[in-house]
Design a protein around this motif. Structure first.
Motif, PDB file in Angstrom:
ATOM      1  N   PRO A  99      21.118  76.246 -50.373  1.00 31.40           N
ATOM      2  CA  PRO A  99      20.030  75.479 -50.949  1.00 31.40           C
ATOM      3  C   PRO A  99      19.503  74.063 -50.302  1.00 31.40           C
ATOM      4  O   PRO A  99      18.617  73.859 -50.200  1.00 31.40           O
ATOM      5  N   GLN A 100      20.728  73.582 -49.605  1.00 34.87           N
ATOM      6  CA  GLN A 100      20.535  72.169 -49.033  1.00 34.87           C
ATOM      7  C   GLN A 100      19.749  72.672 -47.825  1.00 34.87           C
ATOM      8  O   GLN A 100      18.736  71.833 -47.501  1.00 34.87           O
ATOM      9  N   LEU A 101      19.669  73.697 -47.054  1.00 36.35           N
ATOM     10  CA  LEU A 101      18.958  73.681 -45.712  1.00 36.35           C
ATOM     11  C   LEU A 101      17.473  74.039 -46.266  1.00 36.35           C
ATOM     12  O   LEU A 101      16.463  73.712 -45.664  1.00 36.35           O
ATOM     13  N   TRP A 102      17.443  75.087 -47.314  1.00 35.37           N
ATOM     14  CA  TRP A 102      16.041  75.168 -47.735  1.00 35.37           C
ATOM     15  C   TRP A 102      15.195  73.899 -48.246  1.00 35.37           C
ATOM     16  O   TRP A 102      13.857  74.019 -48.113  1.00 35.37           O
ATOM     17  N   SER A 103      15.967  73.026 -48.705  1.00 33.38           N
ATOM     18  CA  SER A 103      15.156  71.915 -49.218  1.00 33.38           C
ATOM     19  C   SER A 103      15.088  71.134 -48.203  1.00 33.38           C
ATOM     20  O   SER A 103      13.877  70.444 -47.823  1.00 33.38           O
ATOM     21  N   LEU A 104      15.887  70.893 -47.235  1.00 35.36           N
ATOM     22  CA  LEU A 104      15.443  70.031 -45.842  1.00 35.36           C
ATOM     23  C   LEU A 104      14.252  70.585 -45.164  1.00 35.36           C
ATOM     24  O   LEU A 104      13.487  69.913 -44.817  1.00 35.36           O
ATOM     25  N   MET A 105      13.932  72.024 -45.249  1.00 33.81           N
ATOM     26  CA  MET A 105      13.253  72.531 -44.434  1.00 33.81           C
ATOM     27  C   MET A 105      11.883  72.140 -44.970  1.00 33.81           C
ATOM     28  O   MET A 105      10.731  72.098 -44.416  1.00 33.81           O
ATOM     29  N   ALA A 106      11.840  72.087 -46.168  1.00 33.24           N
ATOM     30  CA  ALA A 106      10.789  72.097 -46.978  1.00 33.24           C
ATOM     31  C   ALA A 106       9.965  70.553 -46.646  1.00 33.24           C
ATOM     32  O   ALA A 106       8.663  70.185 -47.103  1.00 33.24           O
ATOM     33  N   THR A 107      10.925  69.703 -46.348  1.00 30.08           N
ATOM     34  CA  THR A 107      10.427  68.203 -45.962  1.00 30.08           C
ATOM     35  C   THR A 107       9.644  68.153 -44.453  1.00 30.08           C
ATOM     36  O   THR A 107       9.248  67.093 -44.106  1.00 30.08           O
ATOM     37  N   LEU A 108       9.986  69.136 -43.632  1.00 27.96           N
ATOM     38  CA  LEU A 108       9.793  68.776 -42.318  1.00 27.96           C
ATOM     39  C   LEU A 108       8.143  69.092 -41.962  1.00 27.96           C
ATOM     40  O   LEU A 108       7.484  69.916 -42.765  1.00 27.96           O
ATOM     41  N   ASP A 109       7.601  68.404 -41.027  1.00 31.93           N
ATOM     42  CA  ASP A 109       6.199  68.652 -40.590  1.00 31.93           C
ATOM     43  C   ASP A 109       6.146  69.877 -39.681  1.00 31.93           C
ATOM     44  O   ASP A 109       7.248  70.453 -39.423  1.00 31.93           O
ATOM     45  N   PRO A 110       5.028  70.496 -39.589  1.00 32.94           N
ATOM     46  CA  PRO A 110       4.970  71.813 -38.973  1.00 32.94           C
ATOM     47  C   PRO A 110       5.598  71.840 -37.747  1.00 32.94           C
ATOM     48  O   PRO A 110       6.200  72.860 -37.279  1.00 32.94           O
ATOM     49  N   GLY A 111       5.475  70.848 -36.948  1.00 30.58           N
ATOM     50  CA  GLY A 111       5.925  70.947 -35.519  1.00 30.58           C
ATOM     51  C   GLY A 111       7.385  70.832 -35.424  1.00 30.58           C
ATOM     52  O   GLY A 111       8.062  71.408 -34.678  1.00 30.58           O
ATOM     53  N   ASP A 112       7.880  69.773 -36.299  1.00 29.26           N
ATOM     54  CA  ASP A 112       9.509  69.859 -36.537  1.00 29.26           C
ATOM     55  C   ASP A 112       9.990  71.317 -36.930  1.00 29.26           C
ATOM     56  O   ASP A 112      11.043  71.664 -36.387  1.00 29.26           O
ATOM     57  N   LEU A 113       9.317  71.788 -37.918  1.00 24.49           N
ATOM     58  CA  LEU A 113       9.929  73.045 -38.512  1.00 24.49           C
ATOM     59  C   LEU A 113       9.917  74.156 -37.434  1.00 24.49           C
ATOM     60  O   LEU A 113      10.952  74.800 -37.484  1.00 24.49           O
ATOM     61  N   ALA A 114       8.704  74.296 -36.594  1.00 28.43           N
ATOM     62  CA  ALA A 114       8.870  75.168 -35.397  1.00 28.43           C
ATOM     63  C   ALA A 114       9.793  74.971 -34.540  1.00 28.43           C
ATOM     64  O   ALA A 114      10.380  75.811 -33.889  1.00 28.43           O
ATOM     65  N   THR A 115       9.802  73.720 -34.133  1.00 31.12           N
ATOM     66  CA  THR A 115      11.070  73.420 -33.095  1.00 31.12           C
ATOM     67  C   THR A 115      12.383  73.771 -33.750  1.00 31.12           C
ATOM     68  O   THR A 115      13.225  74.346 -32.837  1.00 31.12           O
ATOM     69  N   TYR A 116      12.673  73.426 -34.870  1.00 30.19           N
ATOM     70  CA  TYR A 116      13.909  73.537 -35.410  1.00 30.19           C
ATOM     71  C   TYR A 116      14.143  75.157 -35.584  1.00 30.19           C
ATOM     72  O   TYR A 116      15.279  75.564 -35.293  1.00 30.19           O
ATOM     73  N   GLY A 117      13.448  75.911 -36.084  1.00 28.48           N
ATOM     74  CA  GLY A 117      13.551  77.331 -36.332  1.00 28.48           C
ATOM     75  C   GLY A 117      13.644  77.782 -34.864  1.00 28.48           C
ATOM     76  O   GLY A 117      14.394  79.004 -34.892  1.00 28.48           O
ATOM     77  N   GLY A 118      12.797  77.733 -33.821  1.00 27.01           N
ATOM     78  CA  GLY A 118      13.268  78.427 -32.449  1.00 27.01           C
ATOM     79  C   GLY A 118      14.828  77.888 -31.876  1.00 27.01           C
ATOM     80  O   GLY A 118      15.184  78.826 -31.705  1.00 27.01           O
ATOM     81  N   ALA A 119      15.072  76.585 -32.393  1.00 29.24           N
ATOM     82  CA  ALA A 119      16.242  76.295 -31.622  1.00 29.24           C
ATOM     83  C   ALA A 119      17.283  76.882 -32.552  1.00 29.24           C
ATOM     84  O   ALA A 119      18.414  77.236 -31.868  1.00 29.24           O
TER      85      ALA A 119
END
Length: 294
Positions: A99-119
């Motif tokens: 749940p902590q990861l799910w909560s953190l992801m919801a706060t990231l802007d689209p570019g950061d979320l895409a960068t994090y997801g790929g990494a």
């Protein structure tokens, strides 16, 4: 046809720069004081004071770290190579187990979320593929982290992405949605399943809907796709028409499958309907919005 709204985990601002990762000398030239190092706690993102992904320099990496080249960031007018370290172990647990990861992801802007997801997808693959699938010997990072090589049998291994169909099926203006085993009460989403060897996307949609709901579907069409880093899937969003609404539910996988009216889907996406809709960073949410607007 395109899904409504931006697709989460897509649109990374980082150029993957294959011409760099394929050239060891050129890649080494980018490993300097300008290079950025993605700060992660294992596979968990670290955020700075502004709620953005936290970055450091290569000096922050452990001496024995396996470094993966993510690409080149040119967003501020410069040219900075971006790297991440392979963690000690990967994570094959379901996305909802953290749940902590799910909560953190919801706060990231689209570019950061895409960068994090790929990494995350890339370094998680490395952490879980340190040994050769052909001979069992240890493997080493190659091509900047977009390949692993076996010195023993010379096999080459590449990061994998698993194709998954996620599909809407409608019948006489109502939409079929399901709740998987172990999901929270009231949480419904589009049916989904892995594409199996020897299948087309259309065949996978038809098989999965029949297996999970006992309904034959036709006129399968592609809507949109989404990279999904749990651990590394490509969600292939589709739409189809059901021949009937006589459900035969696979109780080994599904807790519930139901048809919902357009009004019920609208209300649920707004937070006041008969089911809990998927979050906005899940492609199922985009597919439902698309369906309402077609």
């Amino acid at each position: 046809m395109t899904a409504q709204g931006a697709i989460a985990f897509s649109g990374s601002p980082i150029d993957r720069a294959d011409h760099v990762r394929a050239d060891p000398e050129r890649l080494a030239g980018y490993m300097n004081w300008k290079a950025r190092f993605l700060a992660l706690d294992g596979l968990m993102p670290s955020l700075d004071d502004n709620g953005r992904l936290a970055w450091g320099s290569l000096a922050d990496a452990a001496d024995d770290a396996e470094l993966v080249f993510l690409g080149i960031d040119r967003t501020d007018g410069g040219e900075k190579a971006c790297f991440a370290a392979v963690p000690a172990q990967g994570d094959a647990s379901p996305r909802m187990a953290n749940p902590q990861l799910w909560s953190l992801m919801a706060t990231l802007d689209p570019g950061d979320l895409a960068t994090y997801g790929g990494a995350r997808s890339l370094i998680d693959w490395h952490a879980r593929h340190r040994f050769c699938a052909q001979c069992g010997a240890s493997t080493k990072i190659a091509k900047g982290g977009w390949q692993r090589g076996c010195d023993s049998c010379k096999a080459q291994h590449f990061p994998r992405t698993d194709p998954v169909t996620i599909m809407l099926a409608e019948h006489e203006g109502r939409l079929m949605l399901g709740r998987g085993k172990g999901w929270p009460e009231g949480a419904f989403s589009a049916l989904a399943g892995f594409v199996e060897p020897g299948e087309t996307i259309e065949e996978a949609v038809q098989r999965e809907v029949y297996e999970e709901a006992g309904v034959r579907v036709r006129d399968v069409s592609y809507v949109a796709s989404q990279p999904w880093p749990f651990p590394s899937q490509l969600m292939i969003g589709c739409h189809s028409h059901a021949d009937n609404d006589e459900l035969v539910i696979d109780e080994t996988e599904m807790a519930e499958v139901r048809f919902f009216t357009r009004e019920e889907v609208v209300a649920s996406l707004e937070g006041s309907g008969p089911f809990r809709a998927p979050p906005k960073h899940a492609i199922a949410h985009n597919l439902m919005q698309w369906w309402l607007n077609t």
